[in-house]
Scaffold this motif. Sequence first.
Motif, PDB file in Angstrom:
ATOM      1  N   ARG A 171     118.904  38.451  15.314  1.00  6.98           N
ATOM      2  CA  ARG A 171     118.763  37.185  14.609  1.00  6.98           C
ATOM      3  C   ARG A 171     117.639  37.285  13.583  1.00  6.98           C
ATOM      4  NH1 ARG A 171     122.808  37.132  16.788  1.00  6.98           N
ATOM      5  NH2 ARG A 171     123.688  35.624  18.270  1.00  6.98           N
ATOM      6  N   ARG A 172     117.825  36.611  12.423  1.00  3.20           N
ATOM      7  CA  ARG A 172     116.801  36.597  11.373  1.00  3.20           C
ATOM      8  C   ARG A 172     116.579  35.152  10.944  1.00  3.20           C
ATOM      9  NH1 ARG A 172     114.524  35.391   6.178  1.00  3.20           N
ATOM     10  NH2 ARG A 172     113.543  37.265   5.328  1.00  3.20           N
ATOM     11  N   PRO A 173     115.816  34.366  11.712  1.00  2.00           N
ATOM     12  CA  PRO A 173     115.631  32.952  11.382  1.00  2.00           C
ATOM     13  C   PRO A 173     114.762  32.709  10.148  1.00  2.00           C
ATOM     14  CG  PRO A 173     115.345  33.329  13.732  1.00  2.00           C
ATOM     15  CD  PRO A 173     115.351  34.680  13.074  1.00  2.00           C
ATOM     16  N   GLY A 174     113.755  33.548   9.884  1.00  2.84           N
ATOM     17  CA  GLY A 174     113.004  33.401   8.648  1.00  2.84           C
ATOM     18  C   GLY A 174     111.586  32.876   8.754  1.00  2.84           C
ATOM     19  N   ALA A 175     110.999  32.897   9.949  1.00  2.00           N
ATOM     20  CA  ALA A 175     109.596  32.505  10.136  1.00  2.00           C
ATOM     21  C   ALA A 175     109.038  33.349  11.279  1.00  2.00           C
ATOM     22  CB  ALA A 175     109.460  31.024  10.431  1.00  2.00           C
ATOM     23  N   ALA A 176     108.320  34.414  10.939  1.00  2.00           N
ATOM     24  CA  ALA A 176     107.901  35.395  11.938  1.00  2.00           C
ATOM     25  C   ALA A 176     107.034  34.788  13.035  1.00  2.00           C
ATOM     26  CB  ALA A 176     107.157  36.547  11.254  1.00  2.00           C
ATOM     27  N   ALA A 177     106.108  33.898  12.672  1.00  2.00           N
ATOM     28  CA  ALA A 177     105.221  33.311  13.675  1.00  2.00           C
ATOM     29  C   ALA A 177     106.018  32.535  14.722  1.00  2.00           C
ATOM     30  CB  ALA A 177     104.192  32.399  13.009  1.00  2.00           C
ATOM     31  N   LEU A 178     107.022  31.806  14.275  1.00  2.08           N
ATOM     32  CA  LEU A 178     107.859  31.039  15.201  1.00  2.08           C
ATOM     33  C   LEU A 178     108.775  31.969  15.990  1.00  2.08           C
ATOM     34  CD1 LEU A 178     108.469  28.246  16.230  1.00  2.08           C
ATOM     35  CD2 LEU A 178     110.035  27.905  14.305  1.00  2.08           C
ATOM     36  N   ASP A 179     109.251  33.030  15.367  1.00  2.00           N
ATOM     37  CA  ASP A 179     110.044  34.031  16.094  1.00  2.00           C
ATOM     38  C   ASP A 179     109.233  34.604  17.251  1.00  2.00           C
ATOM     39  OD1 ASP A 179     112.067  33.667  14.238  1.00  2.00           O
ATOM     40  OD2 ASP A 179     111.544  35.455  13.076  1.00  2.00           O
TER      41      ASP A 179
END
Length: 288
Positions: A185-193
């Motif tokens: 998955r690539r949601p687009g917000a590393a900190a939240l990932d």
Amino acid sequence: MQHPMLNIAVKAARRAGHIISRASLDIDTVKVSKKQHNDFVTEVDKAAEQAIIEVLLLAYPDHAILAEESGEEHGNSGSEYQWIIDPLDGTTNFIHGLPYYCTSIALAHKGVVSQAVVYDPTRNELFTASRGRGAFLDGKRIRVSRRDRLADGLIGTGFPFRDLQGVDNYLKMFGTMTEHCAGIRRPGAAALDLANVAAGRMDGFFEQGLNPWDMAAGSLLITEAGGLVGNYTGESNFLFEGEILAGNPKIYASMVKLLDAYSLTKRPTPSAKSGKTLSLNAEADPQA
């Protein structure tokens, strides 16, 4: 009882979240500018960062600041305490109205990340951690997932978007990981990932081309939730190396075996600006 410095970070994150949420109601009026290729900043990023800095420095005027938009412009650069701030991680999502972004605040004491907050204003979810005290989501203890086979794992990642010279290397990694896990998955917000890895919602994460403010808070959340964090070779001094690999211990070990060959750096590199190297494992005051 939460650490008092963590309480201040939570107050700052919620202040920023309020600014972001209010602006999200009318995205079309938000002014957007480009820092570099595919790297955007809005007036909301700047306002949220300023609000965070004001809260932190009101409480701790002698502390240092490392922030995405203003760098080390604010605070006392000689302090043994440094706040690491990303006011709006996932700006591209935000300006497109995609509700996946967050505010990330970490505190390093003598180079060791010791407090962490990741706040998701779209879901009103608050992730917190203090070194040695565990990781929490809205006050409830969280743990990394228990899956022990990478073949069953859901893995998060981020695509190169600033320096596209890394695309070929990344595509090879993507292919390798796709062959060995259940999904990417690539949601687009590393900190939240990273926060979602800490909560067990994803089993692992890898990305290159990141900055310390993208990784600091989320990485402490993961270690306090029982996971492991390093670079692609498994080394712990990763915050200024631009690449991160994280997961529960067994998934992490499997990912290191696959991604070690793709590492763009083999040894720690200090910050070009401050000369500081931040770590999650160095000796420091666990109460800081």
